[in-house]
Design a protein around this motif. Structure first.
Motif, PDB file in Angstrom:
ATOM      1  N   UNK A 198     -54.978 112.284   4.346  1.00  0.00           N
ATOM      2  CA  UNK A 198     -54.071 112.260   3.202  1.00  0.00           C
ATOM      3  C   UNK A 198     -54.867 111.724   2.031  1.00  0.00           C
ATOM      4  N   UNK A 199     -55.409 112.623   1.224  1.00  0.00           N
ATOM      5  CA  UNK A 199     -56.322 112.204   0.167  1.00  0.00           C
ATOM      6  C   UNK A 199     -57.557 111.597   0.810  1.00  0.00           C
ATOM      7  N   UNK A 200     -58.022 110.472   0.280  1.00  0.00           N
ATOM      8  CA  UNK A 200     -59.164 109.764   0.857  1.00  0.00           C
ATOM      9  C   UNK A 200     -58.685 108.685   1.822  1.00  0.00           C
ATOM     10  N   UNK A 201     -57.837 109.097   2.747  1.00  0.00           N
ATOM     11  CA  UNK A 201     -57.359 108.169   3.779  1.00  0.00           C
ATOM     12  C   UNK A 201     -57.166 108.938   5.076  1.00  0.00           C
ATOM     13  N   UNK A 202     -57.147 108.183   6.144  1.00  0.00           N
ATOM     14  CA  UNK A 202     -56.892 108.744   7.470  1.00  0.00           C
ATOM     15  C   UNK A 202     -55.788 107.916   8.097  1.00  0.00           C
ATOM     16  N   UNK A 216     -65.837 102.145   4.775  1.00  0.00           N
ATOM     17  CA  UNK A 216     -64.921 103.150   5.303  1.00  0.00           C
ATOM     18  C   UNK A 216     -65.224 104.553   4.786  1.00  0.00           C
ATOM     19  N   UNK A 217     -66.003 104.659   3.694  1.00  0.00           N
ATOM     20  CA  UNK A 217     -66.312 105.992   3.181  1.00  0.00           C
ATOM     21  C   UNK A 217     -67.219 106.783   4.128  1.00  0.00           C
ATOM     22  N   UNK A 218     -67.636 106.157   5.226  1.00  0.00           N
ATOM     23  CA  UNK A 218     -68.346 106.912   6.271  1.00  0.00           C
ATOM     24  C   UNK A 218     -67.465 108.021   6.839  1.00  0.00           C
ATOM     25  N   UNK A 219     -66.157 107.846   6.664  1.00  0.00           N
ATOM     26  CA  UNK A 219     -65.213 108.833   7.188  1.00  0.00           C
ATOM     27  C   UNK A 219     -64.886 109.935   6.186  1.00  0.00           C
ATOM     28  N   UNK A 270     -64.137 101.559  15.509  1.00  0.00           N
ATOM     29  CA  UNK A 270     -63.321 102.690  15.106  1.00  0.00           C
ATOM     30  C   UNK A 270     -64.244 103.886  14.942  1.00  0.00           C
ATOM     31  N   UNK A 271     -64.019 104.915  15.743  1.00  0.00           N
ATOM     32  CA  UNK A 271     -64.865 106.108  15.710  1.00  0.00           C
ATOM     33  C   UNK A 271     -63.993 107.303  15.333  1.00  0.00           C
ATOM     34  N   UNK A 272     -64.418 108.018  14.291  1.00  0.00           N
ATOM     35  CA  UNK A 272     -63.745 109.250  13.872  1.00  0.00           C
ATOM     36  C   UNK A 272     -64.815 110.324  13.859  1.00  0.00           C
ATOM     37  N   UNK A 273     -64.699 111.280  14.784  1.00  0.00           N
ATOM     38  CA  UNK A 273     -65.767 112.255  14.950  1.00  0.00           C
ATOM     39  C   UNK A 273     -67.025 111.519  15.369  1.00  0.00           C
ATOM     40  N   UNK A 314     -59.716 115.781  13.889  1.00  0.00           N
ATOM     41  CA  UNK A 314     -60.895 115.108  14.449  1.00  0.00           C
ATOM     42  C   UNK A 314     -60.449 114.064  15.475  1.00  0.00           C
ATOM     43  N   UNK A 315     -61.267 113.865  16.485  1.00  0.00           N
ATOM     44  CA  UNK A 315     -60.940 112.885  17.525  1.00  0.00           C
ATOM     45  C   UNK A 315     -61.243 111.476  17.038  1.00  0.00           C
ATOM     46  N   UNK A 316     -60.328 110.550  17.388  1.00  0.00           N
ATOM     47  CA  UNK A 316     -60.445 109.152  17.004  1.00  0.00           C
ATOM     48  C   UNK A 316     -60.415 108.294  18.261  1.00  0.00           C
ATOM     49  N   UNK A 317     -61.251 107.266  18.273  1.00  0.00           N
ATOM     50  CA  UNK A 317     -61.143 106.253  19.320  1.00  0.00           C
ATOM     51  C   UNK A 317     -61.206 104.891  18.669  1.00  0.00           C
ATOM     52  N   UNK A 318     -60.429 103.983  19.204  1.00  0.00           N
ATOM     53  CA  UNK A 318     -60.393 102.595  18.767  1.00  0.00           C
ATOM     54  C   UNK A 318     -60.578 101.757  20.019  1.00  0.00           C
ATOM     55  N   UNK A 319     -61.738 101.117  20.137  1.00  0.00           N
ATOM     56  CA  UNK A 319     -62.086 100.413  21.356  1.00  0.00           C
ATOM     57  C   UNK A 319     -62.511  98.978  21.062  1.00  0.00           C
ATOM     58  N   UNK A 320     -62.265  98.084  22.023  1.00  0.00           N
ATOM     59  CA  UNK A 320     -62.665  96.693  21.896  1.00  0.00           C
ATOM     60  C   UNK A 320     -64.176  96.576  22.054  1.00  0.00           C
ATOM     61  N   UNK A 321     -64.753  95.632  21.323  1.00  0.00           N
ATOM     62  CA  UNK A 321     -66.182  95.346  21.431  1.00  0.00           C
ATOM     63  C   UNK A 321     -66.301  93.894  21.858  1.00  0.00           C
ATOM     64  N   UNK A 322     -67.084  93.653  22.890  1.00  0.00           N
ATOM     65  CA  UNK A 322     -67.218  92.275  23.365  1.00  0.00           C
ATOM     66  C   UNK A 322     -68.431  91.599  22.777  1.00  0.00           C
TER      67      UNK A 322
END
Length: 146
Positions: free
Chosen positions: A61-65, A128-131, A28-31, A138-146
């Motif tokens: 929304x507060x401390x959530x995305x 998750x506080x990295x976000x 999960x990548x945010x920015x 901000x751009x988000x990507x959710x990608x599979x990791x093998x």
């Protein structure tokens, strides 16, 4: 007497319920911030896994995305209104992935209260506080990791 108690196990080759794989990971990548996640053996996780990769725009929304995804999944029996620190959830009412590292505007003391009950479909392997500090858009990507 409920009839679901008398169900027989599915016959081999039954295509109604695909097997749910275990040990699947995604990123999960945010920015520029990245968190590795581990998918749980749930129907929601299976549906999202099949849709990867996903790209979206962050809404805060507060401390959530949360962000919209082109996935449909009904609310599961174990849907939660309060998120744990490592929960990655799916808001079935609005087709959104959501996660919280701190309180939301409707939270009470030390909780991460969500808008509605959400399906837990993955666990964050990194904090998750990295976000924290993410701005809407901000751009988000959710990608599979093998």
């Amino acid at each position: 007497m409920p009839t679901n108690l008398l169900r027989r196990p599915p016959k081999p080759g039954n295509k109604r319920a695909p097997p749910i794989a275990t040990e699947r990971f995604a990123e999960l990548r945010v920015g520029k911030a990245v968190v590795r996640i581990s998918l749980l053996p749930t129907r929601t996780a299976e549906t999202i896994w099949r849709a990867l990769p996903l790209y979206a725009i962050a809404e805060t929304w507060g401390d959530s995305i949360h962000f919209e995804v082109p996935v449909k999944a009904g609310r599961e029996r174990g849907a939660k209104l309060n998120a744990a620190p490592d929960d990655i959830l799916f808001w079935a009412d609005d087709d959104r992935v959501v996660f919280a590292w701190g309180p939301t505007p409707i939270s009470r003391d030390h909780e991460r209260r969500l808008m509605r009950p959400c399906n837990v479909w993955a666990r964050a392997l990194d904090p998750l506080d990295r976000f924290a500090g993410t701005v809407p858009g901000a751009k988000i990507s959710l990608t599979a990791v093998s």
